[in-house]
Write a protein that holds these residues in place. Structure first.
Motif, PDB file in Angstrom:
ATOM      1  N   HIS A 136      34.718  42.743  38.630  1.00  0.00           N
ATOM      2  CA  HIS A 136      35.821  41.983  38.047  1.00  0.00           C
ATOM      3  C   HIS A 136      35.529  40.507  38.275  1.00  0.00           C
ATOM      4  CE1 HIS A 136      36.958  42.309  42.249  1.00  0.00           C
ATOM      5  NE2 HIS A 136      37.923  41.420  42.113  1.00  0.00           N
ATOM      6  N   HIS A 169      37.037  37.890  39.836  1.00  0.00           N
ATOM      7  CA  HIS A 169      37.494  37.016  40.925  1.00  0.00           C
ATOM      8  C   HIS A 169      36.313  36.223  41.511  1.00  0.00           C
ATOM      9  CE1 HIS A 169      41.492  39.298  41.745  1.00  0.00           C
ATOM     10  NE2 HIS A 169      41.667  38.293  40.904  1.00  0.00           N
ATOM     11  N   ASP A 201      34.978  35.550  44.283  1.00  0.00           N
ATOM     12  CA  ASP A 201      34.034  36.047  45.284  1.00  0.00           C
ATOM     13  C   ASP A 201      33.049  37.067  44.715  1.00  0.00           C
ATOM     14  OD1 ASP A 201      36.506  37.421  45.049  1.00  0.00           O
ATOM     15  OD2 ASP A 201      36.218  38.475  46.942  1.00  0.00           O
ATOM     16  N   HIS A 202      33.196  37.393  43.434  1.00  0.00           N
ATOM     17  CA  HIS A 202      32.331  38.385  42.775  1.00  0.00           C
ATOM     18  C   HIS A 202      31.440  37.781  41.693  1.00  0.00           C
ATOM     19  CE1 HIS A 202      34.619  41.915  44.446  1.00  0.00           C
ATOM     20  NE2 HIS A 202      35.478  40.935  44.640  1.00  0.00           N
ATOM     21  N   HIS A 254      43.855  45.958  40.318  1.00  0.00           N
ATOM     22  CA  HIS A 254      43.607  44.705  41.054  1.00  0.00           C
ATOM     23  C   HIS A 254      43.431  43.551  40.056  1.00  0.00           C
ATOM     24  CE1 HIS A 254      42.101  41.987  44.085  1.00  0.00           C
ATOM     25  NE2 HIS A 254      40.944  41.885  43.465  1.00  0.00           N
ATOM     26  N   ASP A 301      37.013  45.900  44.275  1.00  0.00           N
ATOM     27  CA  ASP A 301      38.156  45.609  45.155  1.00  0.00           C
ATOM     28  C   ASP A 301      39.255  46.658  45.047  1.00  0.00           C
ATOM     29  OD1 ASP A 301      37.000  43.366  46.168  1.00  0.00           O
ATOM     30  OD2 ASP A 301      38.408  41.931  45.291  1.00  0.00           O
TER      31      ASP A 301
HETATM   32 ZN   LIG Z   1      39.211  40.643  43.672  1.00  0.00          ZN
END
Ligand SMILES: [Zn+2]
Length: 332
Positions: free
Chosen positions: A66, A68, A70-71, A142, A161
């Protein structure tokens, strides 16, 4: 119930890199088509790319569970050297349109370097990573575009996540609607039905036994459905802790103005029937009391283990200021 003392074994062609916040764990699938699953936080993009190249030489594909921060933080850097980025269809389309809401980067105040998606992924699509076929499993909750990846021969399930060894991903009832928690619960059920041998989460360790980890995630996801206010609090705590981590803490006197200016806090306050000021105050007070944040030399810090990032690396534009998409790379 007794658990095995070591995690299940991974095939030799799969490299697992467990990383502290603010990076998601990174997975490398070696083989004739080397692929990275998630690319960490923008502040560590060089480190992520160097690791992947040391393991595999080149990286043909990055698959994002996904969008976000941090990914997807290494996407831009890897893409500059020819790597194709793959993402779930709803996110891929929004990135292509340069929607202001991309990556929830501005909403969450989490920087992401501009990237483009060359391969849009649908549910049940089969994807060649390394030398093995993986199935895309849409697992919204999420985020609406969240996906898991299933390797049926080895029964490996990359869960992003959606869940971890200790929890489920937070859901955003303001941004994604009141049904987001029920959607997340349905996704965990779908993943449990696959009966994986190995669950590979984006945060924390590989669960020693997938069955109990999935059972705990189902209970926890049900609680988020049953207690919407608790779900809003849970999200607010996670978002705020992340904000503290990527800034090496925030000076105590700057906390209130920081929080009052955040869209996520205003939305959460509305759902909780509080003023933003009251929510900001209660958020800090309760997190200090529980020890999830600590005051040190005049700055509020997140207590959880995390790696420093340079302030310079946070200076990337919000998606509304991203350059328009260049020509899309065809997937060979
Ligand atoms: Zn996430």
């Amino acid at each position: 119930m007794s658990l095995p003392s070591s995690p299940p074994s991974l095939p030799s062609w799969l490299q697992w890199w467990q990383r502290p916040f603010p990076d998601a764990n990174t997975l490398l699938v070696r083989g004739s088509r080397p692929a990275l699953i998630d690319s960490g936080f923008v502040g560590h993009a060089e480190e992520t790319a160097a690791w992947a190249r040391a393991q595999a030489g080149t990286v043909d594909l990055v698959v994002n569970t996904h969008w976000h921060s941090d990914h997807v933080g290494g996407n831009a850097l890897l893409q500059a050297t020819g790597t194709v980025i793959a993402a779930g269809a709803p996110e891929a389309e929004a990135i292509s349109r340069r929607d202001a809401g991309c990556c929830a980067a501005e909403y969450l105040d989490q920087p992401v370097a501009p990237y483009t998606v060359g391969l849009s992924l649908d549910d049940k699509q089969v994807l060649r990573l390394g030398d093995t076929d993986w199935e895309v499993v849409r697992t919204p909750g999420h985020t609406p575009g969240h996906l898991a990846l299933w390797q049926p021969d080895e029964r490996l399930l990359v869960v992003g996540d959606a869940l971890s060894d200790y929890d489920v991903g937070w859901v955003n009832l303001a941004l994604d609607g009141p049904d987001a928690a029920a959607t997340a619960l349905a996704s965990v059920k779908r993943m449990a039905e696959l009966d994986p041998r190995v669950v590979l989460p984006s945060h924390g360790p590989i669960p020693l036994a997938p069955g109990p980890a999935l059972a705990a995630a189902l209970r926890r996801a049900q609680r988020l459905v049953d207690d919407p206010a608790g779900a809003v609090w849970y999200g607010a705590r996670r978002i705020f802790a992340f904000a503290l981590m990527i800034r090496d803490g925030i000076p105590a006197e700057a906390i209130e103005p920081y929080l009052h200016a955040r869209a996520w806090l205003t939305d959460a306050a509305r759902l909780l029937d509080l003023t933003p000021e009251a929510l900001a105050d209660e958020l800090v007070t309760t997190m200090l009391r529980s020890g999830t944040v600590v005051l040190r030399e005049g700055r509020l810090h997140a207590a959880a283990d995390h790696t420093l990032v340079s302030a310079e690396s946070l200076r990337v534009p919000y998606p509304r200021a991203w350059p328009a998409m260049g020509p899309r790379r065809a997937q060979g």
